[in-house]
Motif scaffolding. Structure first.
Motif, PDB file in Angstrom:
ATOM      1  N   HIS A  24       0.855  -1.220  -0.075  1.00 11.27           N
ATOM      2  CA  HIS A  24      -0.132  -0.031  -0.201  1.00 11.27           C
ATOM      3  C   HIS A  24       0.938   1.196   0.048  1.00 11.27           C
ATOM      4  CE1 HIS A  24      -3.332  -2.692   0.770  1.00 11.27           C
ATOM      5  NE2 HIS A  24      -2.783  -3.230   1.853  1.00 11.27           N
ATOM      6  N   THR A  25       0.539   2.280  -0.747  1.00  9.52           N
ATOM      7  CA  THR A  25       1.463   3.460  -0.948  1.00  9.52           C
ATOM      8  C   THR A  25       0.391   4.684  -0.914  1.00  9.52           C
ATOM      9  OG1 THR A  25       1.106   3.650  -3.513  1.00  9.52           O
ATOM     10  CG2 THR A  25       3.064   1.990  -2.564  1.00  9.52           C
ATOM     11  N   LEU A  26       0.911   5.780  -0.529  1.00  8.88           N
ATOM     12  CA  LEU A  26       0.270   7.095  -0.631  1.00  8.88           C
ATOM     13  C   LEU A  26       1.452   8.219  -0.578  1.00  8.88           C
ATOM     14  CD1 LEU A  26       0.779   8.861   2.313  1.00  8.88           C
ATOM     15  CD2 LEU A  26      -0.973   7.349   2.963  1.00  8.88           C
ATOM     16  N   VAL A  27       1.011   9.446  -1.202  1.00 16.56           N
ATOM     17  CA  VAL A  27       1.952  10.118  -1.654  1.00 16.56           C
ATOM     18  C   VAL A  27       1.830  11.490  -0.451  1.00 16.56           C
ATOM     19  CG1 VAL A  27       2.418  12.281  -3.012  1.00 16.56           C
ATOM     20  CG2 VAL A  27       1.886  10.319  -3.971  1.00 16.56           C
ATOM     21  N   ILE A  28       2.959  11.937   0.053  1.00 16.08           N
ATOM     22  CA  ILE A  28       3.098  12.965   1.084  1.00 16.08           C
ATOM     23  C   ILE A  28       3.685  14.160   0.717  1.00 16.08           C
ATOM     24  CG2 ILE A  28       3.840  13.332   3.574  1.00 16.08           C
ATOM     25  CD1 ILE A  28       4.222  10.183   3.337  1.00 16.08           C
ATOM     26  N   ALA A  45      -0.906  17.063   8.858  1.00 17.59           N
ATOM     27  CA  ALA A  45      -2.247  17.119   9.603  1.00 17.59           C
ATOM     28  C   ALA A  45      -3.344  16.156   9.079  1.00 17.59           C
ATOM     29  CB  ALA A  45      -2.604  18.767   9.826  1.00 17.59           C
ATOM     30  N   GLU A  46      -3.380  16.097   7.734  1.00 21.36           N
ATOM     31  CA  GLU A  46      -4.481  15.286   6.936  1.00 21.36           C
ATOM     32  C   GLU A  46      -4.105  13.817   7.181  1.00 21.36           C
ATOM     33  OE1 GLU A  46      -5.358  18.392   3.165  1.00 21.36           O
ATOM     34  OE2 GLU A  46      -3.404  16.957   3.174  1.00 21.36           O
ATOM     35  N   LEU A  47      -2.725  13.654   7.281  1.00 18.20           N
ATOM     36  CA  LEU A  47      -2.501  12.065   7.552  1.00 18.20           C
ATOM     37  C   LEU A  47      -3.015  11.787   9.015  1.00 18.20           C
ATOM     38  CD1 LEU A  47       0.887  12.136   5.929  1.00 18.20           C
ATOM     39  CD2 LEU A  47      -0.911  10.775   5.086  1.00 18.20           C
ATOM     40  N   LEU A  48      -2.734  12.605   9.915  1.00 23.34           N
ATOM     41  CA  LEU A  48      -3.041  12.551  11.313  1.00 23.34           C
ATOM     42  C   LEU A  48      -4.732  12.228  11.319  1.00 23.34           C
ATOM     43  CD1 LEU A  48      -2.467  12.231  14.240  1.00 23.34           C
ATOM     44  CD2 LEU A  48      -2.374  14.682  14.513  1.00 23.34           C
ATOM     45  N   GLY A  49      -5.367  13.112  10.607  1.00 27.41           N
ATOM     46  CA  GLY A  49      -6.873  12.746  10.607  1.00 27.41           C
ATOM     47  C   GLY A  49      -7.441  11.476   9.980  1.00 27.41           C
ATOM     48  N   ILE A  52      -6.715   8.825  12.495  1.00 29.07           N
ATOM     49  CA  ILE A  52      -7.794   8.464  13.617  1.00 29.07           C
ATOM     50  C   ILE A  52      -8.874   8.181  12.939  1.00 29.07           C
ATOM     51  CG2 ILE A  52      -8.941  10.105  15.161  1.00 29.07           C
ATOM     52  CD1 ILE A  52      -6.551  11.894  15.311  1.00 29.07           C
ATOM     53  N   GLY A  53      -9.605   8.835  11.965  1.00 28.53           N
ATOM     54  CA  GLY A  53     -10.782   8.347  11.303  1.00 28.53           C
ATOM     55  C   GLY A  53     -10.672   7.212  10.698  1.00 28.53           C
ATOM     56  N   GLY A  54      -9.651   6.769   9.909  1.00 27.14           N
ATOM     57  CA  GLY A  54      -9.520   5.497   9.418  1.00 27.14           C
ATOM     58  C   GLY A  54      -9.436   4.279  10.169  1.00 27.14           C
ATOM     59  N   CYS A  55      -8.660   4.544  11.461  1.00 23.08           N
ATOM     60  CA  CYS A  55      -8.416   3.387  12.280  1.00 23.08           C
ATOM     61  C   CYS A  55      -9.904   3.326  13.073  1.00 23.08           C
ATOM     62  CB  CYS A  55      -7.512   3.741  13.522  1.00 23.08           C
ATOM     63  SG  CYS A  55      -7.439   2.621  14.783  1.00 23.08           S
TER      64      CYS A  55
END
Length: 133
Positions: A24-28, A45-49, A52-55
């Motif tokens: 699995h990949t994503l761009v930062i 900040a978006e990754l942190l959100g 939290i929400g994805g988990c």
């Protein structure tokens, strides 16, 4: 004890980074024009959100499976508050709506999920982050 390994490397020709875990990949990246950012991916900040929400969304499914409850729809909004210099996340608010396939009330499902959610509990208890060699 379980460990999850995450790798992050720069993306050639940009100032963005690619993160991956397994396949699995994503761009930062940063916002367009911010410290060379091109807006190619998520900022911290978006990754942190999303963490939290994805988990929480995944944990809702775990708790529902334990109860033999089928979920029809999940809707989660996460607001991350940032303050200070250096900027830090000082608060996160989840707004969770769940609709069961059978129409039953999901209040207890949401409450139980908040008790066992890995990201929520880790942050609330103050996860330690250190630099290695």
């Amino acid at each position: 004890m379980q460990t999850v390994a995450i790798e992050i490397r720069n993306v050639e020709g940009t100032q963005a980074a690619m993160g991956w875990a397994g396949s699995h990949t994503l761009v930062i990246d940063r916002a367009m024009g911010k410290a060379g950012g091109l807006g190619l991916g998520f900022n911290g900040a978006e990754l942190l959100g999303l963490t939290i929400g994805g988990c929480f969304a995944n944990d809702l499914r775990y708790v529902a499976a334990e109860r033999d409850l089928k979920i029809k729809e999940i809707s989660i909004s996460v607001e991350v508050t940032l303050q200070g210099d250096p900027i830090i996340a000082t608060d996160a608010m989840l707004h969770v709506r769940v609709q069961a396939a059978d129409g039953s009330d999901c209040t207890d499902l949401i409450r139980r999920t908040s008790e066992i959610s890995m990201a929520m509990n880790s942050l609330n208890r103050g996860i330690s982050v250190t630099l290695g060699d």
